[in-house]
Every structure is written in structure tokens, then in C-alpha cells.
Design a protein around this motif. Structure first.
Motif, short mmCIF file in Angstrom:
data_model
loop_
_atom_site.label_atom_id
_atom_site.label_comp_id
_atom_site.label_asym_id
_atom_site.label_seq_id
_atom_site.Cartn_x
_atom_site.Cartn_y
_atom_site.Cartn_z
N GLN A 36 0.98 -1.13 0.03
CA GLN A 36 0.00 -0.03 0.17
C GLN A 36 0.74 1.27 -0.06
O GLN A 36 1.97 1.18 0.72
CB GLN A 36 -1.08 0.04 1.09
N PHE A 38 -9.01 -6.41 0.95
CA PHE A 38 -9.36 -5.24 1.66
C PHE A 38 -10.73 -4.86 1.60
O PHE A 38 -11.02 -4.70 0.15
CB PHE A 38 -8.24 -4.06 1.13
N ASP A 39 -11.50 -4.90 2.46
CA ASP A 39 -12.88 -4.67 2.48
C ASP A 39 -13.11 -2.90 2.38
O ASP A 39 -12.40 -2.32 3.43
CB ASP A 39 -13.78 -5.17 3.62
N ASN A 40 -13.79 -2.43 1.59
CA ASN A 40 -14.03 -0.99 1.69
C ASN A 40 -12.90 -0.43 1.68
O ASN A 40 -12.44 0.53 2.68
CB ASN A 40 -15.01 -0.43 2.82
N PRO A 41 -11.81 -0.45 0.73
CA PRO A 41 -10.35 0.07 1.03
C PRO A 41 -10.42 1.36 1.29
O PRO A 41 -10.99 2.25 0.57
CB PRO A 41 -9.49 -0.57 -0.17
N THR A 42 -9.57 1.85 2.09
CA THR A 42 -9.40 3.35 2.36
C THR A 42 -7.74 3.89 1.66
O THR A 42 -7.80 4.92 1.56
CB THR A 42 -9.22 3.57 3.92
N VAL A 43 -7.04 2.66 1.46
CA VAL A 43 -5.70 3.32 0.76
C VAL A 43 -6.10 3.94 -0.52
O VAL A 43 -6.91 3.21 -1.48
CB VAL A 43 -4.64 2.20 0.75
N PRO A 44 -5.54 4.94 -1.05
CA PRO A 44 -5.67 5.59 -2.42
C PRO A 44 -4.76 4.77 -3.43
O PRO A 44 -5.37 4.85 -4.72
CB PRO A 44 -5.32 6.97 -2.19
N SER A 104 -8.92 5.06 -4.97
CA SER A 104 -9.93 6.14 -4.71
C SER A 104 -9.00 7.51 -4.93
O SER A 104 -7.98 7.41 -5.28
CB SER A 104 -10.47 5.96 -3.22
N LEU A 106 -14.46 3.79 -6.18
CA LEU A 106 -14.07 3.28 -4.92
C LEU A 106 -14.78 1.65 -5.04
O LEU A 106 -16.05 1.67 -5.21
CB LEU A 106 -14.63 3.74 -3.91
N GLU A 161 -15.93 -2.26 -3.74
CA GLU A 161 -16.44 -2.72 -2.46
C GLU A 161 -15.36 -3.42 -1.77
O GLU A 161 -15.01 -3.51 -0.61
CB GLU A 161 -17.60 -3.68 -2.71
N GLN A 162 -14.49 -4.05 -2.56
CA GLN A 162 -13.29 -4.92 -2.31
C GLN A 162 -12.20 -4.71 -3.13
O GLN A 162 -12.38 -4.76 -4.52
CB GLN A 162 -14.07 -6.55 -2.05
#
Length: 217
Positions: A74, A88-94, A114, A124, A126-127
């Protein structure tokens, strides 16, 4: 059908019972330091009732026909490179990065998750999965993402747990990008794009980038 839209783009159109799917693979930019590959899939509900769907976007790369040797990390915040598969669920890493060799990479590929710096912005997922190629090919929607290795693929999922809904006549577009890093490339460097299992590979400029997707409803 697969059509060459312009010298830097391919469009594949699929007409299904309830949907029309348009897949665009576009190379933006003209130099390695300003180029990215945009992959967009537009799904249109062609019926007179709401419909549900799921989308899977999968890509992989190889060097000169050899195994892909992909190590994953990441970015922002950075994590160490790994060959251990992860979900990665609902990943926050861009952004994430994949290389063939962590000490001296032949080249490095970045993938977006994202953000708003690109236009249109990436969608974005979902997974996001860093997965073994074999499992994600054989069991696209339902497999346990465990173990480690360097025969890998990167897979995006939308609607695999909770299906996405489209009203009658509505269209939804899902977009992602990948790019390379100039200082990690030993020129000359070339991309081939294969828009799907039945598509025609389009040479763009000794590596191979495969972008595929699976549509489910």
C-alpha cells in the motif's frame, strides 16, 4: 464486438439479455512519466424494471513472458512489500504498488483505488484483492484469499456481497487506472492490452498488462 476507438483506445461492447456493457481501455498521456491506462466499464439496464449486477475487474502483468513476480504494498501511508495475499474490504488506501523485485525492480506499477486527482475519478471498489492468479481465475467470485506467492493478480469487486441496482434504462460507469514509474523502467518498454478473453491484443509501445473483467447478474 471489439473496436479501435482511436490509436490509444479500445472499446468492447457486450449485448446481454438485460444489460448492455461497454468496456473502454484508454491510454492517456504520451510519455512514461505522464501516462496511465484507464479502464472503464459502463453497464446499462435495457429492461423496463430495476435490475441488480456485480462487476469484477482483474488485471495482471508479466515481464518478457515470464512469471509476473508481483510484490504488493500500500502507498500513502506506505507499508512493506509482501507476497502474502490479502483482501481489503471498503479499502481506504488511495494507491497501491506492485513490483517484480523489491530490491531492484524492472518496473513498478501503481493502481488507483480512490481519489479525485484523475478525471473521471476512480470508482471506490467494495473490495480489493491481491490474489493468486489461479484462484481468482477459476473461482472469480467465491474463493478464500490465503497463502503467499508471486503468481498474482489484482482484483476489484463491486456488488459481490451486496448487488448494485440499476433502474430501468439507467447506466452506471465504474473506472480504475494503472500507471508506471519512469525511474523504475529500463527502456524500451511496451504495453499490450487485452480487453477480454476473446478480445484482440493491441500493442501500444517487453512487458504485458492484462486487464479483464467478469460481469455477473
Amino acid at each position: 464486438s471489439v473496436n479501435v476507438v482511436d490509436p490509444n483506445a479500445l472499446r468492447a461492447t457486450y449485448v446481454l439479455d438485460n444489460f448492455t456493457v461497454v468496456q473502454d481501455v484508454v491510454v492517456n498521456g504520451s510519455m512514461l512519466d505522464d501516462t496511465n491506462v484507464r479502464h472503464s466499464v459502463s453497464i446499462t439496464n435495457t429492461t423496463e424494471a430495476p435490475r441488480q449486477f456485480g462487476l469484477r475487474n482483474m488485471w495482471d502483468w508479466q515481464i518478457a513472458g515470464a512469471d509476473d513476480d508481483s510484490y504488493f504494498r500500500q502507498r500513502n501511508p506506505d507499508t512493506p512489500y509482501t507476497d502474502v495475499f490479502a483482501t481489503f474490504d471498503n479499502p481506504t488506501v488511495p494507491v497501491y504498488e506492485m513490483v517484480d523485485n523489491t530490491a531492484a525492480p524492472t518496473f513498478s506499477v501503481f493502481g488507483t483505488v480512490s481519489g479525485t486527482a484523475l478525471s473521471p475519478p476512480p470508482s471506490l471498489p467494495e473490495q480489493l484483492r491481491y490474489s493468486t492468479w489461479e484462484e481468482s481465475t477459476k473461482y472469480a467470485w467465491d474463493f478464500t484469499n490465503t497463502g503467499s506467492g508471486i503468481g498474482s493478480a489484482t482484483v476489484y469487486y463491486w456488488g459481490n456481497t451486496t448487488p448494485l441496482s440499476l433502474d430501468a434504462g439507467a447506466t452506471q460507469t465504474l473506472t480504475q487506472y494503472v500507471s508506471t514509474v519512469l525511474d523504475a523502467v529500463d527502456p524500451p518498454f511496451n504495453f499490450n492490452l487485452d480487453v477480454d478473453d476473446n478480445g484482440t491484443a493491441k500493442p501500444l509501445t517487453d512487458g504485458l498488462l492484462i486487464i479483464r473483467y467478469l460481469f455477473g447478474f
